[in-house]
Write a protein that holds these residues in place. Structure first.
Motif, PDB file in Angstrom:
ATOM      1  N   VAL A 197       0.840  -1.201   0.000  1.00  0.00           N
ATOM      2  CA  VAL A 197       0.000   0.000   0.000  1.00  0.00           C
ATOM      3  C   VAL A 197       0.872   1.245   0.000  1.00  0.00           C
ATOM      4  CG1 VAL A 197      -1.671   1.370   1.329  1.00  0.00           C
ATOM      5  CG2 VAL A 197      -1.932  -1.110   1.200  1.00  0.00           C
ATOM      6  N   ASN A 198       0.497   2.214  -0.836  1.00  0.00           N
ATOM      7  CA  ASN A 198       1.026   3.568  -0.764  1.00  0.00           C
ATOM      8  C   ASN A 198      -0.020   4.436  -0.071  1.00  0.00           C
ATOM      9  OD1 ASN A 198       3.508   3.153  -2.012  1.00  0.00           O
ATOM     10  ND2 ASN A 198       2.701   3.564  -4.063  1.00  0.00           N
ATOM     11  N   MET A 199       0.379   5.066   1.013  1.00  0.00           N
ATOM     12  CA  MET A 199      -0.538   5.869   1.828  1.00  0.00           C
ATOM     13  C   MET A 199      -0.085   7.321   1.816  1.00  0.00           C
ATOM     14  SD  MET A 199      -1.394   5.279   5.864  1.00  0.00           S
ATOM     15  CE  MET A 199      -2.689   6.189   6.697  1.00  0.00           C
ATOM     16  N   ARG A 200      -0.948   8.216   1.403  1.00  0.00           N
ATOM     17  CA  ARG A 200      -0.585   9.628   1.398  1.00  0.00           C
ATOM     18  C   ARG A 200      -0.377  10.130   2.826  1.00  0.00           C
ATOM     19  NH1 ARG A 200      -3.929   9.343  -3.260  1.00  0.00           N
ATOM     20  NH2 ARG A 200      -3.114  10.534  -5.027  1.00  0.00           N
ATOM     21  N   VAL A 201       0.624  10.988   3.018  1.00  0.00           N
ATOM     22  CA  VAL A 201       0.910  11.525   4.347  1.00  0.00           C
ATOM     23  C   VAL A 201      -0.220  12.441   4.798  1.00  0.00           C
ATOM     24  CG1 VAL A 201       3.415  11.391   4.127  1.00  0.00           C
ATOM     25  CG2 VAL A 201       2.222  13.430   3.323  1.00  0.00           C
TER      26      VAL A 201
END
Length: 249
Positions: A197-201
């Motif tokens: 998963v890529n999770m936006r900050v």
């Protein structure tokens, strides 16, 4: 095995397309995708509906917040396994769900977790922080460990037996649920050692010092709610683990 993915959103027009696209692009053939919207006032629903029947169910109605919306999705889910993907997160490639199911079957696991990248809100190719989860060992929560929630998958039977997300917590309901499922009720865990998963900050609990302090109090409440006692350093180590993620890969 059928897998249900739940996304909840509210006024998420800037990010929802990336999220949905990452789910509908999955190669695994038996995916139920449920989207719960809190009556968005921007063009979130217009984007959602543009995907047509690629989304299994779309519900748009008022709710009591994110965790109430997730609980609605869990009740609707018919999959053997349930995963939660927030509206500003995305799976990194089309093989994620296939690998999740294969790993859970191969290990006879009740639940699975993996690694996660925090990425820049605008440039999602820019990694800000890398969350390497590492292998779970019984008692890991006592040392401040927890898995990244967007990478957490668990069999639906555990929700049926032990309940959903607590609405008594603002930012630590995901921590409390995983503490309850894994540490208290001994879900058999599998670790998929790669970023899925890529999770936006910009997460709620880390957005300010006051929110971080409130999150720490809620972490303690999560233990109390389950009749559990952390060690003296447990709640100190939990945020310290996050600091290490900025420099260690």
């Amino acid at each position: 095995m059928k897998i249900s993915i739940i996304t909840v959103c509210y006024n998420s027009a800037k990010t929802i397309q990336d999220c949905i696209q990452s789910v509908v692009n999955q190669s695994y053939p038996d995916v139920e995708y449920i989207l719960i919207d809190g009556q968005s006032t921007d063009n979130t629903l217009e984007i959602v509906h543009s995907f047509g029947n690629k989304i299994s169910q779309v519900i748009s109605e008022q709710d009591k917040g994110m965790y109430d919306a997730i609980n609605k999705g869990i009740k609707l889910a018919t999959g053997d396994i349930i995963g939660i993907l927030n509206s500003d997160d995305m799976y990194v490639d089309e093989l994620v769900l296939s690998e999740v199911v294969q790993k859970m079957i191969a290990t006879n696991a009740d639940a699975l977790y993996a690694d996660l990248n925090y990425v820049d809100q605008m440039d999602t190719n820019k990694v800000i922080r890398y969350w390497k989860s590492g292998e779970y060992k019984k008692g890991s929560f006592l040392s401040g460990w927890m898995p990244p929630h967007p990478t957490f998958f668990i069999k639906k039977e555990f929700y049926s037996q032990y309940g959903g997300y607590s609405l008594d917590l603002v930012s630590a309901a995901d921590y409390e649920l995983m503490l309850r499922m894994i540490h208290k009720n001994s879900a058999k865990m599998a670790y998929l050692p790669r970023v899925i998963v890529n999770m936006r900050v910009g997460g709620m609990s880390n957005s300010s010092l006051s929110n971080r302090l409130r999150a720490n109090k809620e972490d303690r409440k999560a233990w109390d709610m389950n009749g559990l006692t952390p060690r003296s350093f447990t709640l100190l180590f939990k945020p310290l683990r996050k600091l290490i993620q900025y420099v260690k890969r």
